[in-house]
Enzyme design. Structure first.
Site, PDB file in Angstrom:
ATOM      1  N   MET A 133     -45.250  34.808 -32.025  1.00 18.89           N
ATOM      2  CA  MET A 133     -45.066  35.542 -33.271  1.00 18.89           C
ATOM      3  C   MET A 133     -46.330  36.344 -33.586  1.00 18.89           C
ATOM      4  O   MET A 133     -47.417  35.773 -33.720  1.00 18.89           O
ATOM      5  CB  MET A 133     -44.784  34.580 -34.425  1.00 18.89           C
ATOM      6  CG  MET A 133     -43.501  33.794 -34.267  1.00 18.89           C
ATOM      7  SD  MET A 133     -43.242  32.630 -35.634  1.00 18.89           S
ATOM      8  CE  MET A 133     -44.460  31.380 -35.228  1.00 18.89           C
ATOM      9  N   ILE A 175     -47.361  25.917 -32.805  1.00 12.37           N
ATOM     10  CA  ILE A 175     -48.720  26.033 -32.266  1.00 12.37           C
ATOM     11  C   ILE A 175     -49.516  27.076 -33.042  1.00 12.37           C
ATOM     12  O   ILE A 175     -49.059  28.210 -33.226  1.00 12.37           O
ATOM     13  CB  ILE A 175     -48.672  26.420 -30.774  1.00 12.37           C
ATOM     14  CG1 ILE A 175     -47.895  25.362 -29.988  1.00 12.37           C
ATOM     15  CG2 ILE A 175     -50.078  26.570 -30.206  1.00 12.37           C
ATOM     16  CD1 ILE A 175     -47.604  25.772 -28.563  1.00 12.37           C
ATOM     17  N   GLY A 184     -49.961  34.738 -37.258  1.00 11.41           N
ATOM     18  CA  GLY A 184     -49.964  34.835 -35.802  1.00 11.41           C
ATOM     19  C   GLY A 184     -49.930  33.486 -35.120  1.00 11.41           C
ATOM     20  O   GLY A 184     -50.819  32.675 -35.328  1.00 11.41           O
ATOM     21  N   SER A 185     -48.916  33.210 -34.312  1.00  5.42           N
ATOM     22  CA  SER A 185     -48.791  31.872 -33.760  1.00  5.42           C
ATOM     23  C   SER A 185     -47.697  31.825 -32.698  1.00  5.42           C
ATOM     24  O   SER A 185     -47.243  32.855 -32.211  1.00  5.42           O
ATOM     25  CB  SER A 185     -48.487  30.881 -34.888  1.00  5.42           C
ATOM     26  OG  SER A 185     -47.549  31.447 -35.779  1.00  5.42           O
ATOM     27  N   ARG A 186     -47.202  30.609 -32.403  1.00  7.34           N
ATOM     28  CA  ARG A 186     -46.251  30.438 -31.306  1.00  7.34           C
ATOM     29  C   ARG A 186     -45.413  29.181 -31.543  1.00  7.34           C
ATOM     30  O   ARG A 186     -45.887  28.200 -32.128  1.00  7.34           O
ATOM     31  CB  ARG A 186     -47.044  30.333 -30.003  1.00  7.34           C
ATOM     32  CG  ARG A 186     -46.296  29.854 -28.782  1.00  7.34           C
ATOM     33  CD  ARG A 186     -47.240  29.936 -27.604  1.00  7.34           C
ATOM     34  NE  ARG A 186     -46.763  29.195 -26.438  1.00  7.34           N
ATOM     35  CZ  ARG A 186     -47.364  29.206 -25.267  1.00  7.34           C
ATOM     36  NH1 ARG A 186     -48.461  29.927 -25.091  1.00  7.34           N
ATOM     37  NH2 ARG A 186     -46.879  28.526 -24.250  1.00  7.34           N
TER      38      ARG A 186
END
Length: 235
Positions: free
Chosen positions: A115, A173, A203-205
């Site tokens: 993301m 994450i 911002g991440s995953r």
């Protein structure tokens, strides 16, 4: 035709709200915006160019924050049996067979969605079921798209048991910018595809660990829509 298109656009706007994780920070930021701009225009009215530049920068930054904390109202319209839907908006950056070390301690198919700061950062449950395990794991803050982010970064783990007895693991994450993961899951509660599982800031995953016999329905670099894109079909 133009009228229909306009009505669809209005309906789409009405289906977007501000996520509860952003309420406090947006209120505080709005007050800061006023505290910066009002004194400038009141005490230095002749500094038109400078004041205008500051106003444009502060308002633009605020609008970006509003965009980040948007939370679309979505309902999955298809059959949810044996279906895994994308838990997040973003881009598929990993599809591979890996060894999952925290829960299954066995091989699983990993599908990772990255993301960017421009994506919706609410996370949905990918399947219906019962939450069997929730765990927060401290770690580093590597860039979220790197492979080592899955095992070394700050992360939260949620294990869901589906009606057929199969378990699915979802991992939120943190990235280089994201320093806070919010997970709403509690052990023993029923979870549904249309519900929010959590939120990750800036911002991440999100990783999803599928059974080895699952049929993956997305490809690398494909864009996903949380709660809408079918990620996989289970046997």
């Amino acid at each position: 035709m133009k009228k229909i298109g306009k009505l669809k656009k209005i309906k789409k706007i009405r289906n977007i709200r501000i996520h509860r994780e952003g309420t406090e920070i947006l209120v505080v930021s709005f007050l800061v915006l006023l505290l910066i701009n009002i004194p400038l225009w009141y005490f230095l009215p002749s500094w038109v160019v400078f004041n205008s530049l500051v106003s444009v920068l502060t308002v633009s930054t605020y609008l970006l924050m509003v965009n980040f904390f948007r939370s679309p109202i979505r309902r999955f319209q298809g059959d949810v049996d044996d279906i895994v839907v994308a838990p997040a908006d973003g881009k598929v950056v990993v599809i591979e067979k890996v060894f999952e070390p925290d829960h299954f301690k066995a091989e699983r198919i990993l599908v990772s969605i990255f993301m960017s700061p421009m994506n919706v950062h609410a996370n949905w449950y990918p399947v219906d079921g019962i939450v069997k395990r929730v765990e927060h794991q401290k770690g580093k803050f590597h860039k979220a798209w790197l492979p080592k982010a899955s095992t070394e970064n700050e992360r939260s783990l949620v294990v869901i048991e589906m009606a057929n007895g199969e378990e699915l693991l979802v991992r939120q994450i943190a990235g280089a910018m994201a320093r806070r993961i919010v997970t709403y899951s509690t052990v023993g509660e029923e979870c549904l595809i249309d519900q929010h599982m959590g939120f990750i800031k800036f911002g991440s995953r999100v990783d999803v660990y599928l059974p080895l016999d699952a049929e993956v329905c997305v490809s690398l670099e494909e864009k996903t829509v949380g709660n809408q894109t079918i990620l996989a079909k289970l046997k």
